[in-house]
Motif scaffolding. Structure first.
Motif, PDB file in Angstrom:
ATOM      1  N   ASN A 145    -128.154 -14.893  19.799  1.00 34.27           N
ATOM      2  CA  ASN A 145    -128.055 -13.656  20.568  1.00 34.27           C
ATOM      3  C   ASN A 145    -128.282 -12.446  19.650  1.00 34.27           C
ATOM      4  O   ASN A 145    -128.506 -12.590  18.453  1.00 34.27           O
ATOM      5  CB  ASN A 145    -126.686 -13.560  21.276  1.00 34.27           C
ATOM      6  N   LEU A 146    -128.207 -11.258  20.228  1.00 42.08           N
ATOM      7  CA  LEU A 146    -128.497 -10.038  19.472  1.00 42.08           C
ATOM      8  C   LEU A 146    -127.494  -9.838  18.338  1.00 42.08           C
ATOM      9  O   LEU A 146    -127.858  -9.389  17.242  1.00 42.08           O
ATOM     10  CB  LEU A 146    -128.471  -8.832  20.419  1.00 42.08           C
ATOM     11  N   LYS A 147    -126.226 -10.195  18.574  1.00 45.59           N
ATOM     12  CA  LYS A 147    -125.203 -10.020  17.538  1.00 45.59           C
ATOM     13  C   LYS A 147    -125.506 -10.884  16.313  1.00 45.59           C
ATOM     14  O   LYS A 147    -125.396 -10.423  15.169  1.00 45.59           O
ATOM     15  CB  LYS A 147    -123.830 -10.387  18.115  1.00 45.59           C
ATOM     16  N   SER A 148    -125.920 -12.126  16.541  1.00 46.19           N
ATOM     17  CA  SER A 148    -126.238 -13.028  15.426  1.00 46.19           C
ATOM     18  C   SER A 148    -127.445 -12.536  14.640  1.00 46.19           C
ATOM     19  O   SER A 148    -127.467 -12.582  13.407  1.00 46.19           O
ATOM     20  CB  SER A 148    -126.498 -14.439  15.952  1.00 46.19           C
ATOM     21  N   VAL A 149    -128.462 -12.053  15.367  1.00 43.68           N
ATOM     22  CA  VAL A 149    -129.664 -11.526  14.700  1.00 43.68           C
ATOM     23  C   VAL A 149    -129.308 -10.326  13.839  1.00 43.68           C
ATOM     24  O   VAL A 149    -129.730 -10.211  12.676  1.00 43.68           O
ATOM     25  CB  VAL A 149    -130.738 -11.154  15.743  1.00 43.68           C
ATOM     26  N   ARG A 150    -128.488  -9.427  14.380  1.00 44.39           N
ATOM     27  CA  ARG A 150    -128.097  -8.221  13.641  1.00 44.39           C
ATOM     28  C   ARG A 150    -127.295  -8.582  12.385  1.00 44.39           C
ATOM     29  O   ARG A 150    -127.544  -8.059  11.299  1.00 44.39           O
ATOM     30  CB  ARG A 150    -127.278  -7.306  14.553  1.00 44.39           C
ATOM     31  N   GLU A 151    -126.316  -9.484  12.532  1.00 39.67           N
ATOM     32  CA  GLU A 151    -125.484  -9.855  11.389  1.00 39.67           C
ATOM     33  C   GLU A 151    -126.300 -10.533  10.293  1.00 39.67           C
ATOM     34  O   GLU A 151    -126.101 -10.272   9.102  1.00 39.67           O
ATOM     35  CB  GLU A 151    -124.358 -10.790  11.853  1.00 39.67           C
ATOM     36  N   LEU A 152    -127.233 -11.396  10.678  1.00 38.31           N
ATOM     37  CA  LEU A 152    -128.053 -12.092   9.692  1.00 38.31           C
ATOM     38  C   LEU A 152    -128.928 -11.120   8.907  1.00 38.31           C
ATOM     39  O   LEU A 152    -129.009 -11.185   7.676  1.00 38.31           O
ATOM     40  CB  LEU A 152    -128.934 -13.137  10.376  1.00 38.31           C
ATOM     41  N   ILE A 153    -129.583 -10.201   9.605  1.00 40.91           N
ATOM     42  CA  ILE A 153    -130.502  -9.277   8.928  1.00 40.91           C
ATOM     43  C   ILE A 153    -129.732  -8.275   8.076  1.00 40.91           C
ATOM     44  O   ILE A 153    -130.140  -7.950   6.958  1.00 40.91           O
ATOM     45  CB  ILE A 153    -131.400  -8.569   9.963  1.00 40.91           C
ATOM     46  N   GLY A 157    -130.607 -10.087   4.910  1.00 38.23           N
ATOM     47  CA  GLY A 157    -132.021  -9.740   5.037  1.00 38.23           C
ATOM     48  C   GLY A 157    -132.662  -9.472   3.688  1.00 38.23           C
ATOM     49  O   GLY A 157    -132.195  -8.630   2.927  1.00 38.23           O
ATOM     50  N   GLN A 158    -133.737 -10.187   3.370  1.00 38.81           N
ATOM     51  CA  GLN A 158    -134.479 -10.016   2.129  1.00 38.81           C
ATOM     52  C   GLN A 158    -135.967 -10.061   2.425  1.00 38.81           C
ATOM     53  O   GLN A 158    -136.395 -10.679   3.404  1.00 38.81           O
ATOM     54  CB  GLN A 158    -134.124 -11.104   1.106  1.00 38.81           C
ATOM     55  N   ALA A 159    -136.745  -9.414   1.552  1.00 39.75           N
ATOM     56  CA  ALA A 159    -138.199  -9.389   1.707  1.00 39.75           C
ATOM     57  C   ALA A 159    -138.847  -9.620   0.357  1.00 39.75           C
ATOM     58  O   ALA A 159    -138.281  -9.287  -0.690  1.00 39.75           O
ATOM     59  CB  ALA A 159    -138.649  -8.063   2.291  1.00 39.75           C
ATOM     60  N   LYS A 160    -140.049 -10.174   0.389  1.00 37.80           N
ATOM     61  CA  LYS A 160    -140.796 -10.426  -0.846  1.00 37.80           C
ATOM     62  C   LYS A 160    -141.843  -9.336  -1.008  1.00 37.80           C
ATOM     63  O   LYS A 160    -142.793  -9.247  -0.231  1.00 37.80           O
ATOM     64  CB  LYS A 160    -141.453 -11.809  -0.797  1.00 37.80           C
ATOM     65  N   VAL A 161    -141.651  -8.508  -2.041  1.00 38.15           N
ATOM     66  CA  VAL A 161    -142.562  -7.398  -2.320  1.00 38.15           C
ATOM     67  C   VAL A 161    -143.059  -7.545  -3.752  1.00 38.15           C
ATOM     68  O   VAL A 161    -142.270  -7.514  -4.700  1.00 38.15           O
ATOM     69  CB  VAL A 161    -141.847  -6.035  -2.138  1.00 38.15           C
ATOM     70  N   LYS A 162    -144.364  -7.711  -3.912  1.00 36.26           N
ATOM     71  CA  LYS A 162    -144.994  -7.865  -5.232  1.00 36.26           C
ATOM     72  C   LYS A 162    -144.338  -8.997  -6.030  1.00 36.26           C
ATOM     73  O   LYS A 162    -143.927  -8.836  -7.181  1.00 36.26           O
ATOM     74  CB  LYS A 162    -144.928  -6.560  -6.023  1.00 36.26           C
ATOM     75  N   LEU A 168    -132.912  -5.868   1.856  1.00 37.74           N
ATOM     76  CA  LEU A 168    -133.325  -4.784   2.761  1.00 37.74           C
ATOM     77  C   LEU A 168    -132.191  -3.768   2.899  1.00 37.74           C
ATOM     78  O   LEU A 168    -131.492  -3.710   3.905  1.00 37.74           O
ATOM     79  CB  LEU A 168    -133.708  -5.364   4.119  1.00 37.74           C
ATOM     80  N   THR A 169    -132.015  -2.980   1.865  1.00 36.50           N
ATOM     81  CA  THR A 169    -130.983  -1.943   1.876  1.00 36.50           C
ATOM     82  C   THR A 169    -131.568  -0.544   1.997  1.00 36.50           C
ATOM     83  O   THR A 169    -130.819   0.407   2.174  1.00 36.50           O
ATOM     84  CB  THR A 169    -130.147  -2.018   0.583  1.00 36.50           C
ATOM     85  N   ASP A 170    -132.887  -0.417   1.893  1.00 36.80           N
ATOM     86  CA  ASP A 170    -133.531   0.891   1.920  1.00 36.80           C
ATOM     87  C   ASP A 170    -134.597   0.897   3.008  1.00 36.80           C
ATOM     88  O   ASP A 170    -135.474   0.016   3.041  1.00 36.80           O
ATOM     89  CB  ASP A 170    -134.154   1.191   0.554  1.00 36.80           C
ATOM     90  N   ILE A 203    -143.761  -9.566  11.119  1.00 40.76           N
ATOM     91  CA  ILE A 203    -142.439  -9.128  10.654  1.00 40.76           C
ATOM     92  C   ILE A 203    -141.615 -10.321  10.188  1.00 40.76           C
ATOM     93  O   ILE A 203    -140.907 -10.254   9.171  1.00 40.76           O
ATOM     94  CB  ILE A 203    -141.717  -8.353  11.772  1.00 40.76           C
ATOM     95  N   SER A 204    -141.699 -11.454  10.890  1.00 38.19           N
ATOM     96  CA  SER A 204    -140.948 -12.641  10.468  1.00 38.19           C
ATOM     97  C   SER A 204    -141.494 -13.194   9.151  1.00 38.19           C
ATOM     98  O   SER A 204    -140.745 -13.743   8.340  1.00 38.19           O
ATOM     99  CB  SER A 204    -140.997 -13.714  11.554  1.00 38.19           C
ATOM    100  N   ARG A 205    -142.795 -13.040   8.917  1.00 33.41           N
ATOM    101  CA  ARG A 205    -143.376 -13.457   7.631  1.00 33.41           C
ATOM    102  C   ARG A 205    -142.945 -12.518   6.507  1.00 33.41           C
ATOM    103  O   ARG A 205    -142.835 -12.935   5.351  1.00 33.41           O
ATOM    104  CB  ARG A 205    -144.902 -13.467   7.728  1.00 33.41           C
ATOM    105  N   PHE A 206    -142.742 -11.252   6.848  1.00 32.68           N
ATOM    106  CA  PHE A 206    -142.277 -10.279   5.845  1.00 32.68           C
ATOM    107  C   PHE A 206    -140.864 -10.621   5.376  1.00 32.68           C
ATOM    108  O   PHE A 206    -140.531 -10.453   4.202  1.00 32.68           O
ATOM    109  CB  PHE A 206    -142.317  -8.873   6.446  1.00 32.68           C
ATOM    110  N   LEU A 207    -140.036 -11.137   6.289  1.00 33.95           N
ATOM    111  CA  LEU A 207    -138.671 -11.524   5.939  1.00 33.95           C
ATOM    112  C   LEU A 207    -138.659 -12.863   5.207  1.00 33.95           C
ATOM    113  O   LEU A 207    -139.368 -13.793   5.593  1.00 33.95           O
ATOM    114  CB  LEU A 207    -137.806 -11.635   7.199  1.00 33.95           C
TER     115      LEU A 207
END
Length: 305
Positions: A145-153, A157-162, A168-170, A203-207
């Motif tokens: 549900n929406l609550k689980s998605v919000r808590e997980l991200i 929540g992390q992303a691969k950049v370079k 994902l804090t910024d 977006i899911s690939r970005f995460l």
């Protein structure tokens, strides 16, 4: 005359600088040789892993089991029905994939679940349902549900950049990489994932896959832990309870459990030994001990946080 002017224009390098460069190059060359020698020694020093005959039989049994299961899936097309009510699902890998068939390994890699107790969001389609049925004994999945998605991200929540994994804090990072899709902050990202926006795949690939917390006794008592997690395969909306269980910011250790037991059971033990009745200040001593133990437990939690 022209040749003399050209000679004058050539910049001269001081002798001490040339000596420093030469010494630096020699130092680098020696360091490179040392690293090569160390690598060769490490390779020589590696012990040969001995594998017993029983493990070969066990691996062959698992592969045969997967082969039989996959052939049965081809015979039973009704097992690949797509649910109509939900379209977003979350899958968690809960089993090791040592010595499984190559088809299962490829399906796990397609779902990006290389690590155990990692999870990803995906869109429910006939193709993804086929992939899930292939890896069903090794994963558990359901509809968050929406609550689980919000808590997980928000928590994991992390992303691969370079080639670097960053949390994902910024919002500037999100705007920089997902601004073309109209996603400029965490709330937009959560909305796109929870309600399956047009750019859900990008977006899911970005995460990065979500690495969930595991209890300390999971490695020692895997059977008991898997009983707590539940059976592999489809769990429906019960996956929300499992997400909250594995999405703890910190998992209590054995020493935490000991402290908790002391806080709650030591006063009762002292009363049973008649310390509170024989001593004039017995009740005060019991209350003081209980308060001190509880403060110690809170301090330990603050240090962990």
């Amino acid at each position: 005359m022209a040749e003399e002017e050209q000679r004058k224009k050539i910049p001269l390098v001081p002798e001490n600088l040339l000596k420093k460069r030469k010494a630096y190059q020699a130092l680098k060359a020696t360091q490179a040789k040392q690293t090569l020698l160390q690598r060769k020694e490490q390779r020589k020093g590696k012990e040969i892993r001995f594998k017993r005959l029983e493990w070969f039989l066990h691996d062959a049994w698992w592969q045969k089991r997967d082969k039989v299961r996959l052939t049965r899936l081809e015979v039973k097309p009704h097992g690949l029905e797509v649910p109509d009510e939900h379209s977003l699902a979350f899958v968690i890998r809960i089993q090791r994939i040592n010595a499984v068939s190559l088809m299962v390994q490829r399906a796990i890699a397609r779902l990006r679940l290389q690590k155990i107790f990692s999870g990803v969001f995906f869109k429910v389609t006939p193709q993804t349902m086929k992939t899930l049925r292939v890896v069903e004994p090794y994963v558990t999945w359901g509809f968050p549900n929406l609550k689980s998605v919000r808590e997980l991200i928000l928590k994991r929540g992390q992303a691969k950049v370079k080639n670097k994994i960053i949390p994902l804090t910024d919002n500037t990072v999100i705007e920089e990489h997902l601004g073309n899709f109209g996603v400029i902050c965490l709330e937009d990202l959560i909305h796109e994932i929870a309600f399956l926006g047009k750019n859900f795949q990008a977006i899911s690939r970005f995460l990065c896959p979500f690495h969930l917390s595991v209890a300390p006794h999971a490695t020692k008592n895997r059977v008991g832990f898997l009983k707590e997690v539940g059976s592999p395969g489809y769990q429906g909306e019960r996956i929300n309870q499992l997400i909250r269980q594995l999405n703890l910011s910190q998992v209590p250790s054995h020493s935490d459990f000991v402290l908790m037991k002391l806080v709650f059971f030591l006063p009762e033990y002292l009363k049973a030994q008649c310390i509170g009745s024989t001593c004039l200040f017995g009740g005060i001593i019991i209350q003081y001990l209980q308060r001190r133990l509880f403060l110690l437990y809170l301090q330990k939690l603050e240090k962990k946080g």
